[in-house]
Design a protein around this motif. Structure first.
Motif, short mmCIF file in Angstrom:
data_model
loop_
_atom_site.label_atom_id
_atom_site.label_comp_id
_atom_site.label_asym_id
_atom_site.label_seq_id
_atom_site.Cartn_x
_atom_site.Cartn_y
_atom_site.Cartn_z
N LEU A 143 3.77 -9.08 5.29
CA LEU A 143 3.53 -7.64 5.12
C LEU A 143 2.04 -7.29 5.07
O LEU A 143 1.69 -6.14 4.80
CB LEU A 143 4.22 -7.14 3.85
CG LEU A 143 5.74 -7.14 3.87
CD1 LEU A 143 6.30 -6.89 2.48
CD2 LEU A 143 6.27 -6.10 4.85
N ASN A 144 1.18 -8.29 5.27
CA ASN A 144 -0.28 -8.12 5.21
C ASN A 144 -0.75 -7.59 3.85
O ASN A 144 -1.61 -6.74 3.76
CB ASN A 144 -0.78 -7.19 6.32
CG ASN A 144 -0.56 -7.78 7.68
OD1 ASN A 144 -0.72 -9.00 7.89
ND2 ASN A 144 -0.15 -6.97 8.63
N ILE A 145 -0.16 -8.15 2.80
CA ILE A 145 -0.56 -7.80 1.45
C ILE A 145 -1.40 -8.95 0.92
O ILE A 145 -1.02 -10.10 1.01
CB ILE A 145 0.68 -7.63 0.53
CG1 ILE A 145 1.58 -6.52 1.05
CG2 ILE A 145 0.24 -7.36 -0.90
CD1 ILE A 145 2.91 -6.43 0.32
N PRO A 192 0.82 -1.22 0.00
CA PRO A 192 0.00 0.00 0.00
C PRO A 192 0.85 1.27 0.00
O PRO A 192 0.45 2.28 -0.56
CB PRO A 192 -0.84 -0.10 1.27
CG PRO A 192 -0.40 -1.32 1.99
CD PRO A 192 0.57 -2.07 1.14
N GLU A 193 2.03 1.20 0.58
CA GLU A 193 2.92 2.36 0.61
C GLU A 193 3.33 2.78 -0.80
O GLU A 193 3.54 3.95 -1.07
CB GLU A 193 4.18 2.06 1.43
CG GLU A 193 3.93 1.83 2.90
CD GLU A 193 3.75 0.35 3.25
OE1 GLU A 193 3.30 -0.45 2.39
OE2 GLU A 193 4.05 -0.01 4.39
N ALA A 235 10.43 -4.02 2.47
CA ALA A 235 10.27 -5.28 1.76
C ALA A 235 11.50 -6.16 1.94
O ALA A 235 11.39 -7.37 2.15
CB ALA A 235 9.99 -5.03 0.28
N LEU A 236 12.67 -5.57 1.84
CA LEU A 236 13.91 -6.32 2.00
C LEU A 236 14.00 -6.92 3.41
O LEU A 236 14.39 -8.08 3.57
CB LEU A 236 15.11 -5.41 1.74
CG LEU A 236 16.49 -6.06 1.82
CD1 LEU A 236 16.62 -7.21 0.83
CD2 LEU A 236 17.57 -5.02 1.58
N SER A 237 13.61 -6.16 4.41
CA SER A 237 13.63 -6.66 5.79
C SER A 237 12.68 -7.84 5.95
O SER A 237 12.99 -8.82 6.63
CB SER A 237 13.26 -5.55 6.77
OG SER A 237 14.22 -4.53 6.75
N GLU A 239 3.28 6.58 -5.32
CA GLU A 239 2.96 6.91 -6.71
C GLU A 239 2.06 8.14 -6.79
O GLU A 239 2.26 8.99 -7.65
CB GLU A 239 2.30 5.72 -7.40
CG GLU A 239 3.27 4.59 -7.70
CD GLU A 239 2.61 3.33 -8.21
OE1 GLU A 239 1.36 3.26 -8.26
OE2 GLU A 239 3.35 2.39 -8.57
N THR A 240 1.09 8.22 -5.89
CA THR A 240 0.18 9.38 -5.86
C THR A 240 0.97 10.65 -5.54
O THR A 240 0.78 11.68 -6.19
CB THR A 240 -0.93 9.16 -4.81
OG1 THR A 240 -1.64 7.96 -5.14
CG2 THR A 240 -1.90 10.32 -4.78
#
Length: 169
Positions: free
Chosen positions: A166-168, A38-39, A127-129, A44-45
């Motif tokens: 990551l709750n995606i 979501p980040e 993401a890497l973590s 992007e916005t």
């Protein structure tokens, strides 16, 4: 003689030595994870909001240049040689200014590029973590990006596990 014996043993039993050094290797679709976070959508916005006014200004500069060029082409036959040279010099400077603006704002290392790096860096780090944590949890000593993989088993793909972490969805 001893060297010959050692080489003979290595040649006869190579699988034994390879198995001892075998490491568990996993793969992850890093770009998919980044795109689904979501980040990333927020970044992007923000990036679009930053780039939009700059793009409008660039479009205005290009239009101004094109109008000046069209006016010059129309007036050129009636101008003196000195006036044509002066106008061509002005048009050249105006064209260079448009290119410079475009490079400073949208080129490599430009304002938009720097903003993108600033926004994406913490997302990539998060993401890497998550990938590192999942790899350690599952006992992987090496994780490669799926884009560089030629062949691999699905059982070593950590993408879904990392996205869950990551709750995606």
């Amino acid at each position: 003689m001893i060297t010959a014996v050692i080489l003979g043993v290595l040649l006869v039993f190579p699988a034994t030595f390879v198995a001892q050094g075998a490491e568990k290797i996993g793969v992850v679709d890093f770009s998919k994870i980044i795109q689904q976070m979501p980040e990333t959508k927020k970044a992007e916005t923000t990036l679009q909001a930053t780039a939009a006014p700059l793009q409008k200004e660039l479009d205005r500069l290009k239009q101004d240049f094109e109008k000046s060029l069209a006016a010059y082409k129309q007036q050129a036959p009636t101008m003196t040689k000195a006036a044509r040279e002066q106008k061509e010099k002005e048009l050249n400077l105006k064209g260079q200014a448009v290119q410079k603006y475009q490079q400073e704002k949208f080129g490599r290392g430009g304002m938009v590029d720097k903003k993108e790096q600033e926004l994406i860096a913490p997302i990539r780090q998060k993401a890497l973590s998550a990938v590192q944590a999942q790899a350690q949890k599952d006992g992987f000593s090496l994780v490669l990006d799926k884009s560089v993989m030629v062949y691999g088993s699905q059982e070593h793909d950590l993408t879904a596990k990392v996205m869950n972490q990551l709750n995606i969805k």
